[in-house]
Design a protein around this motif. Structure first.
Motif, PDB file in Angstrom:
ATOM      1  N   HIS A 127       4.440   9.151  -1.381  1.00  0.00           N
ATOM      2  CA  HIS A 127       3.250   8.766  -0.610  1.00  0.00           C
ATOM      3  C   HIS A 127       2.643   9.984   0.073  1.00  0.00           C
ATOM      4  O   HIS A 127       1.418  10.153   0.106  1.00  0.00           O
ATOM      5  CB  HIS A 127       3.630   7.709   0.428  1.00  0.00           C
ATOM      6  N   GLU A 131      -1.175  11.430  -0.399  1.00  0.00           N
ATOM      7  CA  GLU A 131      -2.122  11.608   0.699  1.00  0.00           C
ATOM      8  C   GLU A 131      -2.655  13.036   0.740  1.00  0.00           C
ATOM      9  O   GLU A 131      -3.847  13.262   1.000  1.00  0.00           O
ATOM     10  CB  GLU A 131      -1.454  11.242   2.031  1.00  0.00           C
ATOM     11  N   GLU A 229      -1.392   6.071  -7.918  1.00  0.00           N
ATOM     12  CA  GLU A 229      -1.143   5.380  -6.658  1.00  0.00           C
ATOM     13  C   GLU A 229      -0.732   3.931  -6.912  1.00  0.00           C
ATOM     14  O   GLU A 229       0.159   3.397  -6.255  1.00  0.00           O
ATOM     15  CB  GLU A 229      -2.390   5.423  -5.773  1.00  0.00           C
ATOM     16  N   PRO A 237       0.815  -1.812   3.859  1.00  0.00           N
ATOM     17  CA  PRO A 237      -0.104  -1.599   4.981  1.00  0.00           C
ATOM     18  C   PRO A 237      -0.096  -2.777   5.941  1.00  0.00           C
ATOM     19  O   PRO A 237       0.066  -3.925   5.523  1.00  0.00           O
ATOM     20  CB  PRO A 237      -1.466  -1.450   4.285  1.00  0.00           C
ATOM     21  N   CYS A 278     -11.690   0.248   2.427  1.00  0.00           N
ATOM     22  CA  CYS A 278     -10.374   0.815   2.730  1.00  0.00           C
ATOM     23  C   CYS A 278      -9.277  -0.226   2.535  1.00  0.00           C
ATOM     24  O   CYS A 278      -8.211   0.070   1.986  1.00  0.00           O
ATOM     25  CB  CYS A 278     -10.346   1.344   4.166  1.00  0.00           C
ATOM     26  N   ASN A 281      -8.739  -0.801  -1.187  1.00  0.00           N
ATOM     27  CA  ASN A 281      -8.036   0.329  -1.799  1.00  0.00           C
ATOM     28  C   ASN A 281      -6.547   0.300  -1.473  1.00  0.00           C
ATOM     29  O   ASN A 281      -5.701   0.538  -2.345  1.00  0.00           O
ATOM     30  CB  ASN A 281      -8.642   1.655  -1.318  1.00  0.00           C
ATOM     31  N   GLN A 282      -6.224  -0.008  -0.224  1.00  0.00           N
ATOM     32  CA  GLN A 282      -4.820  -0.008   0.183  1.00  0.00           C
ATOM     33  C   GLN A 282      -4.055  -1.196  -0.400  1.00  0.00           C
ATOM     34  O   GLN A 282      -2.867  -1.084  -0.687  1.00  0.00           O
ATOM     35  CB  GLN A 282      -4.719  -0.006   1.705  1.00  0.00           C
ATOM     36  N   ARG A 284      -4.959  -2.543  -3.207  1.00  0.00           N
ATOM     37  CA  ARG A 284      -5.166  -2.470  -4.655  1.00  0.00           C
ATOM     38  C   ARG A 284      -5.739  -3.774  -5.201  1.00  0.00           C
ATOM     39  O   ARG A 284      -5.224  -4.360  -6.155  1.00  0.00           O
ATOM     40  CB  ARG A 284      -3.864  -2.096  -5.367  1.00  0.00           C
TER      41      ARG A 284
END
Length: 340
Positions: A127, A131, A229, A237, A278, A281-282, A284
């Protein structure tokens, strides 16, 4: 080691022993003199770490026989950034040779840095590396913005460098050699953007189409990053409290639309869409109703408000499916009790 390199190194080591015996922790050499690519016009790449203020005086830049040299001092923190891939000049440590150390502890600190690099290159895509790769990709996008404002070859060069660093991080490795061997190195990587070599070369060889080729390079690298990713186990998250925080954006959109304020609606929707993107994206995920900003129409704010409301319902539904609670109070007493 070439004769002129050996002579300069001997002078430096003798200077340390006679004038700075208590002032220098380590001295290392790196670059072509270590990796075997040096030629008669190569300089000698040297770094030292001073341990006293007096030690910094060893720093020197000069030209000898037409070759420029930079004997530069730094600190352990900078070397740790190299070793942790926070600064992608990783080869400065990884491909270096220790030529002087003041104590066993100094030598051990240097060896620990080299071992840290090896643990990353021998490990898996983490991870943290993802990043860091995103950071370099975002820098490439910033350079692309400059390129669009004014065709500037420096911006294009910045894009190439940031993309190369992004790809290195996705392969948990670093560039071992200089710019003339970048393509040769990267071509052997397991994880490469589609058509990378051809597009990289096109950026340099087709200046008239430089913006188009830079855009292709950035997009293909981003696709690779997102694909990796999705295959990497990342920390789950936590979106607790997010809806409560961003719900004011929906209220601002409602107020702006009811007042016929297209500018206000546009700005509020910009902030809201960024947050929703966001989240997607986190997690997916890709929910059409959450991409409501695409349907903005300054001439039909009533319709746009319906799209914003639909996005809110979709977002609340998403949080419920993920088991994320939404904290609501119906009166001030309930808020007061929550603090007790």
């Amino acid at each position: 080691m070439l004769k002129h390199h050996r002579e300069i190194l001997d002078v430096l080591l003798d200077t340390i022993k006679t004038k700075y015996s208590n002032d220098i922790s380590i001295m290392i050499i790196y670059g072509s003199c270590v990796n075997g690519t040096a030629h008669e016009n190569s300089d000698l790449d040297i770094i030292f770490i001073p341990k006293t203020e007096n030690g910094w005086k060893l720093s020197k830049t000069f030209i000898l026989d037409g070759i420029g040299y930079d004997i530069w001092g730094t600190n352990w923190n900078q070397l740790e950034k190299f070793a942790n891939f926070e600064d992608m000049k990783v080869s400065v440590i990884a491909e270096s040779q220790l030529v002087y150390y003041a104590s066993y502890e100094d030598k051990q600190k240097y060896e620990n840095l080299k071992n840290q690099i090896k643990s990353i290159t021998d490990g898996i895509l983490t991870h943290d590396l993802l990043e860091k790769a995103k950071t370099h990709l975002n820098k490439a996008k910033q350079y692309y913005g400059e390129l669009c404002l004014e065709v500037n070859l420096v911006s294009a060069g910045g894009i190439l460098m940031e993309i190369c660093d992004t790809i290195c991080l996705l392969n948990h490795t670093y560039l071992h050699f200089g710019g003339e061997r970048i393509i040769e190195e990267l071509s052997d990587y397991e994880k490469l953007p589609e058509g990378f070599v051809e597009t990289y070369n096109a950026v340099i060889e087709q200046v008239k189409a430089i913006k188009e080729n830079c855009a292709i390079l950035i997009k293909s690298t981003e696709r690779l990053l997102l694909d990796l990713e999705n295959k990497t186990l990342l920390p789950h998250p936590d979106f607790s409290g997010l809806y409560e925080e961003i719900s004011s954006h929906w209220n601002k959109i409602r107020l702006a639309c009811s007042n016929g304020d297209a500018k206000g609606a546009f700005i509020s929707a910009t902030s809201l869409q960024y947050e929703l993107d966001c989240v997607q994206n986190q997690l997916r995920t890709d929910i059409d109703d959450l991409r409501f900003f695409e349907k903005f129409d300054s001439k039909n704010l009533d319709k746009f408000l319906l799209e914003a409301d639909r996005a809110e319902l979709a977002f609340v539904s998403l949080l419920q499916r993920k088991g994320i609670p939404i904290i609501k109070y119906t009166n001030i007493e309930q808020l007061k009790q929550s603090f007790e």
